[in-house]
Design a protein around this motif. Structure first.
Motif, PDB file in Angstrom:
ATOM      1  N   UNK A   1     -66.242 -36.703 -87.649  1.00 40.97           N
ATOM      2  CA  UNK A   1     -65.702 -35.227 -87.410  1.00 40.97           C
ATOM      3  C   UNK A   1     -64.513 -34.893 -87.899  1.00 40.97           C
ATOM      4  N   UNK A   2     -63.853 -35.666 -88.717  1.00 37.31           N
ATOM      5  CA  UNK A   2     -62.591 -35.782 -89.228  1.00 37.31           C
ATOM      6  C   UNK A   2     -62.263 -34.421 -89.817  1.00 37.31           C
ATOM      7  N   UNK A   3     -63.198 -33.947 -90.892  1.00 34.75           N
ATOM      8  CA  UNK A   3     -63.116 -32.686 -91.516  1.00 34.75           C
ATOM      9  C   UNK A   3     -63.646 -31.655 -90.981  1.00 34.75           C
ATOM     10  N   UNK A   4     -64.398 -31.473 -89.940  1.00 29.30           N
ATOM     11  CA  UNK A   4     -65.318 -30.682 -89.236  1.00 29.30           C
ATOM     12  C   UNK A   4     -64.465 -29.753 -88.496  1.00 29.30           C
ATOM     13  N   UNK A   5     -64.873 -28.439 -88.075  1.00 26.51           N
ATOM     14  CA  UNK A   5     -64.235 -27.576 -87.504  1.00 26.51           C
ATOM     15  C   UNK A   5     -64.805 -28.035 -86.022  1.00 26.51           C
ATOM     16  N   UNK A   6     -65.969 -28.369 -85.779  1.00 23.21           N
ATOM     17  CA  UNK A   6     -66.329 -28.972 -84.528  1.00 23.21           C
ATOM     18  C   UNK A   6     -65.553 -30.423 -84.204  1.00 23.21           C
TER      19      UNK A   6
ATOM     20  N   UNK B   1     -77.233 -38.740 -78.768  1.00 21.27           N
ATOM     21  CA  UNK B   1     -76.461 -37.892 -77.839  1.00 21.27           C
ATOM     22  C   UNK B   1     -75.389 -37.288 -78.804  1.00 21.27           C
ATOM     23  N   UNK B   2     -74.649 -37.884 -79.755  1.00 24.23           N
ATOM     24  CA  UNK B   2     -73.597 -37.160 -80.655  1.00 24.23           C
ATOM     25  C   UNK B   2     -74.462 -35.944 -81.513  1.00 24.23           C
ATOM     26  N   UNK B   3     -75.613 -36.384 -81.915  1.00 24.34           N
ATOM     27  CA  UNK B   3     -76.350 -35.092 -82.499  1.00 24.34           C
ATOM     28  C   UNK B   3     -76.512 -33.876 -81.771  1.00 24.34           C
ATOM     29  N   UNK B   4     -77.144 -34.358 -80.439  1.00 21.71           N
ATOM     30  CA  UNK B   4     -77.237 -33.284 -79.335  1.00 21.71           C
ATOM     31  C   UNK B   4     -75.790 -32.535 -79.140  1.00 21.71           C
ATOM     32  N   UNK B   5     -74.888 -33.197 -78.787  1.00 27.53           N
ATOM     33  CA  UNK B   5     -73.552 -32.609 -78.667  1.00 27.53           C
ATOM     34  C   UNK B   5     -73.032 -31.738 -79.705  1.00 27.53           C
ATOM     35  N   UNK B   6     -73.277 -31.937 -80.967  1.00 28.44           N
ATOM     36  CA  UNK B   6     -72.884 -31.212 -82.117  1.00 28.44           C
ATOM     37  C   UNK B   6     -73.438 -30.187 -82.032  1.00 28.44           C
ATOM     38  N   UNK B   7     -74.883 -30.206 -81.877  1.00 25.58           N
ATOM     39  CA  UNK B   7     -75.863 -29.083 -81.838  1.00 25.58           C
ATOM     40  C   UNK B   7     -75.379 -28.072 -80.830  1.00 25.58           C
TER      41      UNK B   7
ATOM     42  N   UNK C   1     -72.461 -23.354 -76.911  1.00 20.57           N
ATOM     43  CA  UNK C   1     -72.893 -23.666 -75.521  1.00 20.57           C
ATOM     44  C   UNK C   1     -71.452 -23.539 -74.816  1.00 20.57           C
ATOM     45  N   UNK C   2     -71.748 -23.002 -73.651  1.00 22.61           N
ATOM     46  CA  UNK C   2     -70.524 -23.045 -72.804  1.00 22.61           C
ATOM     47  C   UNK C   2     -70.032 -24.371 -72.494  1.00 22.61           C
ATOM     48  N   UNK C   3     -68.681 -24.723 -72.620  1.00 20.75           N
ATOM     49  CA  UNK C   3     -68.243 -25.861 -72.306  1.00 20.75           C
ATOM     50  C   UNK C   3     -68.423 -26.631 -71.001  1.00 20.75           C
ATOM     51  N   UNK C   4     -68.361 -25.678 -70.167  1.00 27.21           N
ATOM     52  CA  UNK C   4     -68.636 -26.349 -68.765  1.00 27.21           C
ATOM     53  C   UNK C   4     -70.284 -26.615 -68.601  1.00 27.21           C
ATOM     54  N   UNK C   5     -70.874 -26.201 -69.312  1.00 20.38           N
ATOM     55  CA  UNK C   5     -72.349 -26.615 -69.397  1.00 20.38           C
ATOM     56  C   UNK C   5     -72.733 -27.795 -69.978  1.00 20.38           C
ATOM     57  N   UNK C   6     -71.941 -28.038 -70.875  1.00 21.45           N
ATOM     58  CA  UNK C   6     -72.269 -29.386 -71.967  1.00 21.45           C
ATOM     59  C   UNK C   6     -72.628 -30.605 -70.929  1.00 21.45           C
TER      60      UNK C   6
ATOM     61  N   UNK D   1     -73.706 -31.243 -68.068  1.00 24.50           N
ATOM     62  CA  UNK D   1     -75.049 -31.055 -67.349  1.00 24.50           C
ATOM     63  C   UNK D   1     -76.319 -31.178 -68.411  1.00 24.50           C
ATOM     64  N   UNK D   2     -75.962 -30.420 -69.556  1.00 21.88           N
ATOM     65  CA  UNK D   2     -76.921 -30.334 -70.357  1.00 21.88           C
ATOM     66  C   UNK D   2     -77.176 -31.745 -71.184  1.00 21.88           C
ATOM     67  N   UNK D   3     -75.940 -32.413 -71.447  1.00 15.32           N
ATOM     68  CA  UNK D   3     -76.225 -33.564 -71.965  1.00 15.32           C
ATOM     69  C   UNK D   3     -76.954 -34.624 -71.162  1.00 15.32           C
ATOM     70  N   UNK D   4     -76.670 -34.576 -69.752  1.00 17.51           N
ATOM     71  CA  UNK D   4     -77.379 -35.448 -68.732  1.00 17.51           C
ATOM     72  C   UNK D   4     -78.845 -35.132 -68.795  1.00 17.51           C
ATOM     73  N   UNK D   5     -79.173 -33.976 -68.745  1.00 15.63           N
ATOM     74  CA  UNK D   5     -80.591 -33.495 -68.497  1.00 15.63           C
ATOM     75  C   UNK D   5     -81.591 -33.810 -69.738  1.00 15.63           C
TER      76      UNK D   5
END
Length: 189
Positions: free
Chosen positions: A94-99, A123-129, A135-140, A142-146
């Motif tokens: 993610x060196x040159x990515x906005x995300x 998981x990195x792919x899911x997190x990136x998406x 996605x609201x940062x606070x929900x990330x 619990x969403x990742x775990x699910x």
């Protein structure tokens, strides 16, 4: 560089379909990997990575190939990634990515996967998406775990459930996977 995933499964299927064809294929494949036939000192045409659940030696010993294949391989077991490697990987990709991933998000991915390369990637792919879709940062977390539970289930079923290769099963047990909840077979726990 030529990558062949699940090479052992390919060879097993080929041998059970046509053992003579399998021996011929492996011999010709070995020639290709060794360089240009008949020209001494020529460089190899290509390098190859053959990913497999079994070592090549185990594969050949357990299958009906008479006289071996002539294929010379170097066996390398890949370990799970360390937390530092996972952090470095995320920062590199993610060196040159906005995300960007927060350190706490990377640590959560590591905690869930214990550094298992395939699952870290998923998981990195899911997190990136999730971040890409705002996605609201606070929900990330619990969403990742699910979603990880779904990824794990789909993967275990896709890899053959209770019939998957023993080496893969062992790695998933190291990961702390409860197979029973995914395939209903208590004998795998």
């Amino acid at each position: 560089l030529f990558l062949i995933d699940e090479f052992d499964a390919f060879v097993q299927n080929l041998i059970h379909t046509d053992a003579l064809l399998a021996v011929t294929f492996l011999g010709e494949f070995n020639k290709l990997l060794s360089g240009v036939e008949g020209v001494a000192g020529t460089p190899k045409i290509l390098g190859t990575i053959l990913t497999a659940n079994n070592t090549y030696a185990d594969l050949i010993e357990n299958l009906p190939i008479q006289g071996g294949s002539g294929l010379i391989t170097i066996h390398k077991d890949l370990d799970f990634f360390s937390l530092q490697q996972v952090i470095q990987m995320a920062q590199t990709y993610l060196k040159n990515d906005v995300i960007q991933f927060a350190e706490s998000e990377i640590e959560l991915c590591f905690k869930l996967t214990k550094g298992y390369p395939y699952f870290i990637q998923r998981l990195f792919h899911l997190l990136f998406k999730l971040k890409q879709n705002n996605t609201v940062p606070k929900k990330i977390p619990s969403t990742l775990k699910e979603k990880y539970k779904d990824i794990l289930k789909d993967t275990i079923v896709g890899w053959g459930g209770d019939k998957m290769a023993g080496k893969t099963k062992k790695k998933l047990i190291e990961l702390g996977t409860d197979f029973a909840q995914y395939i209903g077979d208590k004998t795998l726990e």
